[in-house]
Design a protein around this motif. Structure first.
Motif, PDB file in Angstrom:
ATOM      1  N   GLY A   1      -4.311   1.282   2.962  1.00 49.93           N
ATOM      2  CA  GLY A   1      -4.052  -0.094   3.384  1.00 49.93           C
ATOM      3  C   GLY A   1      -4.868  -0.480   4.597  1.00 49.93           C
ATOM      4  O   GLY A   1      -5.918   0.094   4.900  1.00 49.93           O
TER       5      GLY A   1
ATOM      6  N   SER B   1       1.125   6.923   1.781  1.00 52.08           N
ATOM      7  CA  SER B   1       0.936   5.474   1.858  1.00 52.08           C
ATOM      8  C   SER B   1       0.537   5.023   3.259  1.00 52.08           C
ATOM      9  O   SER B   1      -0.136   4.009   3.418  1.00 52.08           O
TER      10      SER B   1
ATOM     11  N   GLY C   1       2.618  -6.573  -0.525  1.00 50.32           N
ATOM     12  CA  GLY C   1       2.005  -6.524  -1.849  1.00 50.32           C
ATOM     13  C   GLY C   1       2.983  -6.791  -2.973  1.00 50.32           C
ATOM     14  O   GLY C   1       2.596  -6.844  -4.141  1.00 50.32           O
TER      15      GLY C   1
ATOM     16  N   ASP D   1       2.283  -2.633  -5.483  1.00 53.14           N
ATOM     17  CA  ASP D   1       1.311  -1.668  -4.979  1.00 53.14           C
ATOM     18  C   ASP D   1       1.397  -0.346  -5.740  1.00 53.14           C
ATOM     19  O   ASP D   1       2.482   0.063  -6.180  1.00 53.14           O
TER      20      ASP D   1
END
Length: 219
Positions: A198, A194, A145, A85
């Protein structure tokens, strides 16, 4: 073993330079960044860092970006491809663990261990892992990922989905094809950046319905 890192990325100019730097410090120089219709400097930064950049003119989705990146790795003669990722949640030091585990396996899943996984993501991952198992895949961290593909897996797995359901599709497909699947624990780091990216609960529902459609396609 010729290893290529495959990194799907969309609008990741704030993180991607540091992620590539971290991989290069660990000795991984063969990096493919799939710029999935970014509207910022993602591709420019990745190219300046020495990555091979393949660009989609418009956003096609995670599945489409992985399909493009894995096909490029296969075309370049990869013995192993590792998906990674671009948002900084993975530890570059964990890549070697996956590459070593591919000896005797075809697909290695990096099962994430983190104390700061947001509750909504933890719950969403649990439900998608359960759905993946019910549809024929093993109960791994299917949404991770961080994965390694052997050459056999690169040649056998054909990704049909374009969006986030690709993570479940890969695991289901590997099981259906009789590929050897292994899981190894890896660390991950959910920063405020992060956490905001997603899947969400709403996208999880969309993933579920797309998985049902994929199940009907595969039979």
């Amino acid at each position: 073993m010729k290893v290529w890192i495959v990194m799907p990325a969309r609008d990741e100019e704030f993180a991607i330079g540091g992620v590539i730097d971290g991989l290069q410090r660990e000795g991984w120089r063969d990096i493919i960044v799939v710029d999935d219709g970014s509207r910022d400097r993602t591709a420019e930064i990745a190219r300046a860092k020495g990555a091979v950049v393949v660009s989609h003119q418009r956003n096609l989705g995670l599945g489409a970006a992985l399909r493009t990146g894995l096909e490029e790795a296969r075309r370049r003669g990869a013995d192993c491809a590792v998906t990674f990722d671009a948002d900084g949640q993975h530890d570059p030091r964990e890549v070697r663990k996956l590459v070593e585990a591919i000896d005797g396996a075809d697909l290695v899943i990096g099962s994430r261990r983190s104390v700061n996984i947001p509750l909504n993501k933890r719950f969403g991952n649990f439900m998608l892992n359960l759905i993946t198992r019910l549809m024929g895949g093993p109960l791994l961290d299917s949404q991770s990922g961080l994965r390694a593909f052997s050459r056999r897996a690169l040649e056998a797995i054909r990704i049909r989905s374009d969006r986030y359901e690709v993570s479940s599709e890969i695991v289901i497909n590997a099981r259906r094809l009789g590929l050897r699947i292994r899981e190894v624990p890896v660390s991950c780091y959910f920063t405020d950046y992060s956490k905001a990216r997603g899947t969400t609960i709403a996208s999880g529902l969309r993933i579920f319905f797309r998985l049902v459609r994929l199940r009907l396609l595969y039979g």
